[in-house]
Write an enzyme that holds these catalytic residues in place. Structure first.
Site, PDB file in Angstrom:
ATOM      1  CD  GLU A   4      50.847  40.709  46.993  1.00 24.18           C
ATOM      2  OE1 GLU A   4      51.592  40.791  48.109  1.00 24.18           O
ATOM      3  OE2 GLU A   4      49.757  39.326  46.502  1.00 24.18           O
TER       4      GLU A   4
ATOM      5  CD  GLU B 230      43.987  36.326  51.904  1.00 22.58           C
ATOM      6  OE1 GLU B 230      43.989  35.186  50.912  1.00 22.58           O
ATOM      7  OE2 GLU B 230      44.691  37.195  52.991  1.00 22.58           O
TER       8      GLU B 230
END
Length: 400
Positions: A336, A282
């Site tokens: 999100e 990530e």
């Protein structure tokens, strides 16, 4: 000079020349490498998080990824609709065992086998599942009771895969946060935390045996946000800057991303795993944040992700490991809206919830024809989109 290799056949001794033994050793090593699963094609991938209630359907996401030529994706579960949508897409995907069920998986190989048969095997070989992540950011963050079950869970999953003859297809891995390190600056000083090491070292030993890389979630954004008064924003964003000098290795770093990767290499070397590859599972930059989240804005997010994409496209190594191309998954594919925490947590996406680009780094968006019409147009058919690129947009695309 000859090297003798003794083989007992009846009562005879056979001496082989050194050249033959070297060939034999090379063959064995090459065979072992061929039998080890590789979970990453190229150098660029994305994390497809779905903690939101307004995202495009998975079929449309596949169209988006193909248009962007993104071949590597990580998800944080084994969602049936997602795995079905990726069938025959050619996109390689890493699925994840959620942290909350690691304890159950650790209890026995039968639990792992049941999980694989329910969540992975039904989608093979059509869906290119290339990795199983054993939790996410377990060591250094969750409680010690989770630390204790990480290795048993990994071993059980691997054993079950082995029984199903899937270890050459699917890699077992586990991403870590920077919290596993005691220090990381300068890069050569990096070590694992004393309380983490007793759990990390056996895990690394196992991963070394099965050929799995070390996965680290590396965020220059988080480092900058925590200390904006002492970190040059240009250093964090791959922009021109004086950089830093590591006196021990005599290496110069002109960006924080490379320094974070090499810090992980340094910690691995001190723990006895100098040959293990580091993959960034990530990394990203928030395009929006709260007032106290320094650097979280659209301009910086675009700059970081644009420059990172260019850096990865060059397939270069780091100052400490120049011969090993850096591979990274960008966090994240979409903003999100249901994620907890500060505003930044909901604004890491390369794309907005409607599929349009959050900012321009050379990708095209998944939007109706009425939006961004100067760049591209779409016609929606069912749950998928047909992408029509104008010559202008096509010229902007970077080939990875």
């Amino acid at each position: 000079m000859e090297c003798s290799f003794v083989v007992n056949i009846s009562t005879k001794r056979m001496d082989f020349p050194r050249s033959f033994l070297c060939f034999l050793l090379f063959f064995i090593v090459s065979l072992n490498a061929a039998l080890t699963a590789e979970a990453f094609t190229g150098t660029y991938g994305v994390n497809y998080g779905r903690v939101a209630d307004n995202l495009p359907p998975p079929e449309s996401v596949v169209t988006l990824l193909k248009a962007a030529k993104i071949k590597n994706v990580r998800i944080y579960d084994t969602n049936v609709e997602v795995l079905k949508a990726f069938n025959k897409s050619g996109i390689e995907i890493v699925v994840c065992i959620p942290n909350e069920i690691l304890k159950d998986i650790s209890l026995g190989e039968d639990r792992a086998m049941n999980w694989i048969k329910d969540n992975v095997q039904p989608f093979l070989p059509g869906t290119s599942i290339r990795g199983i992540s054993i939790g996410n950011e377990v060591l250094g963050i969750l409680g010690v009771d989770f630390w204790e079950v990480l290795l048993p869970a990994a071993k059980n999953i691997y054993s079950a895969l082995d029984r199903l003859d899937l270890t050459r297809v699917i890699q077992v891995q586990s991403p870590h946060s920077e919290a596993v390190f005691a220090t990381s600056f300068p890069p050569s000083s990096c070590t694992f935390r004393d309380d983490v090491l007793p759990f990390m070292k056996p895990l690394l030993q196992f991963f070394s045996q099965i050929g799995s890389p070390f996965h680290i979630n590396a965020y220059p954004f988080l480092a900058y946000k925590s200390d904006p008064d002492h970190i040059d924003i240009r250093y964090a964003l791959f922009q021109s800057n004086p950089g830093i000098y590591d006196a021990k290795t005599k290496l110069h770093y002109d960006n924080m991303f490379d320094a974070q990767v090499d810090a992980a290499y340094a910690a691995l070397e001190k723990a006895g795993f100098s040959k293990m590859e580091v993959i960034v599972s990530e990394t990203g930059w928030a395009s929006k944040g709260d007032d106290n989240e320094a650097g979280a804005n659209l301009k910086n997010a675009r700059t970081y992700n644009y420059n990172l994409r260019k850096r990865l496209a060059k397939k270069k190594g780091t100052p400490f490991r120049p011969k090993i191309s850096v591979k990274a998954y960008i966090f994240a594919l979409f903003n999100e809206n249901l994620k907890f925490g500060p505003t930044s947590e909901r604004n890491f996406g390369l794309f907005k919830a409607d599929g349009s680009i959050a900012y321009d780094i050379g990708f095209t968006g998944l939007v109706p024809s009425s939006a961004f019409s100067s760049l591209l147009s779409f016609k929606e058919i069912g749950s998928s989109y047909i992408l029509v690129l104008t010559s202008c947009a096509a010229a902007l695309l970077l080939n990875l």
